[in-house]
Design a protein around this motif. Sequence first.
Motif, PDB file in Angstrom:
ATOM      1  N   ARG A  44     -32.346   3.964 -27.615  1.00  0.00           N
ATOM      2  CA  ARG A  44     -32.420   4.153 -26.156  1.00  0.00           C
ATOM      3  C   ARG A  44     -33.630   3.432 -25.582  1.00  0.00           C
ATOM      4  O   ARG A  44     -33.546   2.813 -24.521  1.00  0.00           O
ATOM      5  CB  ARG A  44     -32.483   5.638 -25.804  1.00  0.00           C
ATOM      6  CG  ARG A  44     -31.215   6.373 -26.095  1.00  0.00           C
ATOM      7  CD  ARG A  44     -30.094   5.826 -25.254  1.00  0.00           C
ATOM      8  NE  ARG A  44     -28.842   6.464 -25.612  1.00  0.00           N
ATOM      9  CZ  ARG A  44     -27.715   6.234 -24.996  1.00  0.00           C
ATOM     10  NH1 ARG A  44     -27.654   5.382 -24.002  1.00  0.00           N
ATOM     11  NH2 ARG A  44     -26.618   6.829 -25.391  1.00  0.00           N
ATOM     12  N   VAL A  60     -32.140   0.500 -11.889  1.00  0.00           N
ATOM     13  CA  VAL A  60     -31.791   1.915 -11.763  1.00  0.00           C
ATOM     14  C   VAL A  60     -30.702   2.295 -12.760  1.00  0.00           C
ATOM     15  O   VAL A  60     -30.800   3.331 -13.430  1.00  0.00           O
ATOM     16  CB  VAL A  60     -31.356   2.244 -10.320  1.00  0.00           C
ATOM     17  CG1 VAL A  60     -30.833   3.660 -10.222  1.00  0.00           C
ATOM     18  CG2 VAL A  60     -32.514   2.044  -9.370  1.00  0.00           C
ATOM     19  N   GLU A  61     -29.695   1.462 -12.887  1.00  0.00           N
ATOM     20  CA  GLU A  61     -28.599   1.760 -13.816  1.00  0.00           C
ATOM     21  C   GLU A  61     -29.109   1.859 -15.251  1.00  0.00           C
ATOM     22  O   GLU A  61     -28.736   2.769 -15.999  1.00  0.00           O
ATOM     23  CB  GLU A  61     -27.523   0.684 -13.713  1.00  0.00           C
ATOM     24  CG  GLU A  61     -26.340   0.937 -14.611  1.00  0.00           C
ATOM     25  CD  GLU A  61     -25.284  -0.144 -14.505  1.00  0.00           C
ATOM     26  OE1 GLU A  61     -24.448  -0.212 -15.425  1.00  0.00           O
ATOM     27  OE2 GLU A  61     -25.285  -0.917 -13.537  1.00  0.00           O
ATOM     28  N   TYR A  63     -32.276   2.483 -16.244  1.00  0.00           N
ATOM     29  CA  TYR A  63     -33.166   3.644 -16.375  1.00  0.00           C
ATOM     30  C   TYR A  63     -32.375   4.943 -16.437  1.00  0.00           C
ATOM     31  O   TYR A  63     -32.700   5.835 -17.223  1.00  0.00           O
ATOM     32  CB  TYR A  63     -34.156   3.695 -15.223  1.00  0.00           C
ATOM     33  CG  TYR A  63     -35.142   2.547 -15.199  1.00  0.00           C
ATOM     34  CD1 TYR A  63     -35.458   1.825 -16.349  1.00  0.00           C
ATOM     35  CD2 TYR A  63     -35.752   2.161 -14.024  1.00  0.00           C
ATOM     36  CE1 TYR A  63     -36.353   0.776 -16.321  1.00  0.00           C
ATOM     37  CE2 TYR A  63     -36.660   1.118 -13.985  1.00  0.00           C
ATOM     38  CZ  TYR A  63     -36.965   0.428 -15.134  1.00  0.00           C
ATOM     39  OH  TYR A  63     -37.851  -0.605 -15.104  1.00  0.00           O
ATOM     40  N   GLU A  64     -31.339   5.064 -15.613  1.00  0.00           N
ATOM     41  CA  GLU A  64     -30.525   6.282 -15.637  1.00  0.00           C
ATOM     42  C   GLU A  64     -29.785   6.417 -16.969  1.00  0.00           C
ATOM     43  O   GLU A  64     -29.672   7.516 -17.507  1.00  0.00           O
ATOM     44  CB  GLU A  64     -29.542   6.299 -14.468  1.00  0.00           C
ATOM     45  CG  GLU A  64     -30.217   6.586 -13.149  1.00  0.00           C
ATOM     46  CD  GLU A  64     -29.261   6.560 -11.969  1.00  0.00           C
ATOM     47  OE1 GLU A  64     -28.106   6.125 -12.125  1.00  0.00           O
ATOM     48  OE2 GLU A  64     -29.684   6.980 -10.881  1.00  0.00           O
ATOM     49  N   ASP A  65     -29.309   5.306 -17.508  1.00  0.00           N
ATOM     50  CA  ASP A  65     -28.617   5.340 -18.794  1.00  0.00           C
ATOM     51  C   ASP A  65     -29.575   5.780 -19.905  1.00  0.00           C
ATOM     52  O   ASP A  65     -29.239   6.618 -20.735  1.00  0.00           O
ATOM     53  CB  ASP A  65     -28.021   3.973 -19.105  1.00  0.00           C
ATOM     54  CG  ASP A  65     -27.281   3.953 -20.424  1.00  0.00           C
ATOM     55  OD1 ASP A  65     -26.463   4.870 -20.670  1.00  0.00           O
ATOM     56  OD2 ASP A  65     -27.519   3.020 -21.225  1.00  0.00           O
ATOM     57  N   HIS A  67     -32.401   7.482 -19.529  1.00  0.00           N
ATOM     58  CA  HIS A  67     -32.772   8.878 -19.284  1.00  0.00           C
ATOM     59  C   HIS A  67     -31.684   9.828 -19.773  1.00  0.00           C
ATOM     60  O   HIS A  67     -31.959  10.830 -20.436  1.00  0.00           O
ATOM     61  CB  HIS A  67     -33.048   9.091 -17.795  1.00  0.00           C
ATOM     62  CG  HIS A  67     -33.479  10.470 -17.467  1.00  0.00           C
ATOM     63  ND1 HIS A  67     -32.630  11.398 -16.931  1.00  0.00           N
ATOM     64  CD2 HIS A  67     -34.674  11.086 -17.616  1.00  0.00           C
ATOM     65  CE1 HIS A  67     -33.274  12.534 -16.762  1.00  0.00           C
ATOM     66  NE2 HIS A  67     -34.527  12.373 -17.165  1.00  0.00           N
ATOM     67  N   ARG A  68     -30.434   9.495 -19.464  1.00  0.00           N
ATOM     68  CA  ARG A  68     -29.303  10.329 -19.893  1.00  0.00           C
ATOM     69  C   ARG A  68     -29.251  10.398 -21.422  1.00  0.00           C
ATOM     70  O   ARG A  68     -29.067  11.464 -22.002  1.00  0.00           O
ATOM     71  CB  ARG A  68     -27.995   9.752 -19.337  1.00  0.00           C
ATOM     72  CG  ARG A  68     -26.769  10.604 -19.558  1.00  0.00           C
ATOM     73  CD  ARG A  68     -25.510   9.975 -18.942  1.00  0.00           C
ATOM     74  NE  ARG A  68     -25.706   9.365 -17.635  1.00  0.00           N
ATOM     75  CZ  ARG A  68     -25.729   8.029 -17.407  1.00  0.00           C
ATOM     76  NH1 ARG A  68     -25.531   7.176 -18.379  1.00  0.00           N
ATOM     77  NH2 ARG A  68     -25.914   7.564 -16.188  1.00  0.00           N
ATOM     78  N   ARG A  71     -32.138  12.522 -22.771  1.00  0.00           N
ATOM     79  CA  ARG A  71     -31.868  13.938 -22.490  1.00  0.00           C
ATOM     80  C   ARG A  71     -30.821  14.477 -23.468  1.00  0.00           C
ATOM     81  O   ARG A  71     -30.967  15.580 -23.999  1.00  0.00           O
ATOM     82  CB  ARG A  71     -31.401  14.101 -21.041  1.00  0.00           C
ATOM     83  CG  ARG A  71     -31.295  15.545 -20.610  1.00  0.00           C
ATOM     84  CD  ARG A  71     -30.863  15.691 -19.160  1.00  0.00           C
ATOM     85  NE  ARG A  71     -29.629  14.971 -18.923  1.00  0.00           N
ATOM     86  CZ  ARG A  71     -29.449  14.082 -17.948  1.00  0.00           C
ATOM     87  NH1 ARG A  71     -30.421  13.800 -17.122  1.00  0.00           N
ATOM     88  NH2 ARG A  71     -28.296  13.484 -17.801  1.00  0.00           N
TER      89      ARG A  71
END
Length: 102
Positions: A44, A60-61, A63-65, A67-68, A71
Motif C-alpha cells: 500500500r 486524491v484517488e 490517497y483514498e485507495d 488509506h482504505r 484501514r
Amino acid sequence: MSDSVPEATEAAEPVEVEPADDPAAPAPLNVPRTPTGNAEVDARLERLADADHLATDGHVEVYEDVHRGLRDALTALDARPGPPAPSPSYPKPYPSPYQNRS
C-alpha cells in the motif's frame, strides 16, 4: 470597414511541451518509504509512488485507495485470533494472606 472574419487558411499545429520544460508537470517527490515488514502494508505504501506521475487532481484517488487499504489491514489485525486469555482460577488454590479467618 469590413465585418467579415478572415478565414484561417491553415490550422495551427499543437506545440508539444517537454516535461522538463513544464514547471506544472507532475514530478516525483522522492519521499523515502521505509519497509514495515508487513507485505500488505508495504504494498500500500508503494502505491503512493503512483501519485508522483499524476496531476494533483489525481492524487486524491491514490490517497483514498491507500488509506482504505491501510484501514483494511488494521481491521484484519484486529480480527485475527490472539493467544487465549488466561482462565480465572476459581476457587483459588491457596488462601490469600489477607483472608485469614482464624
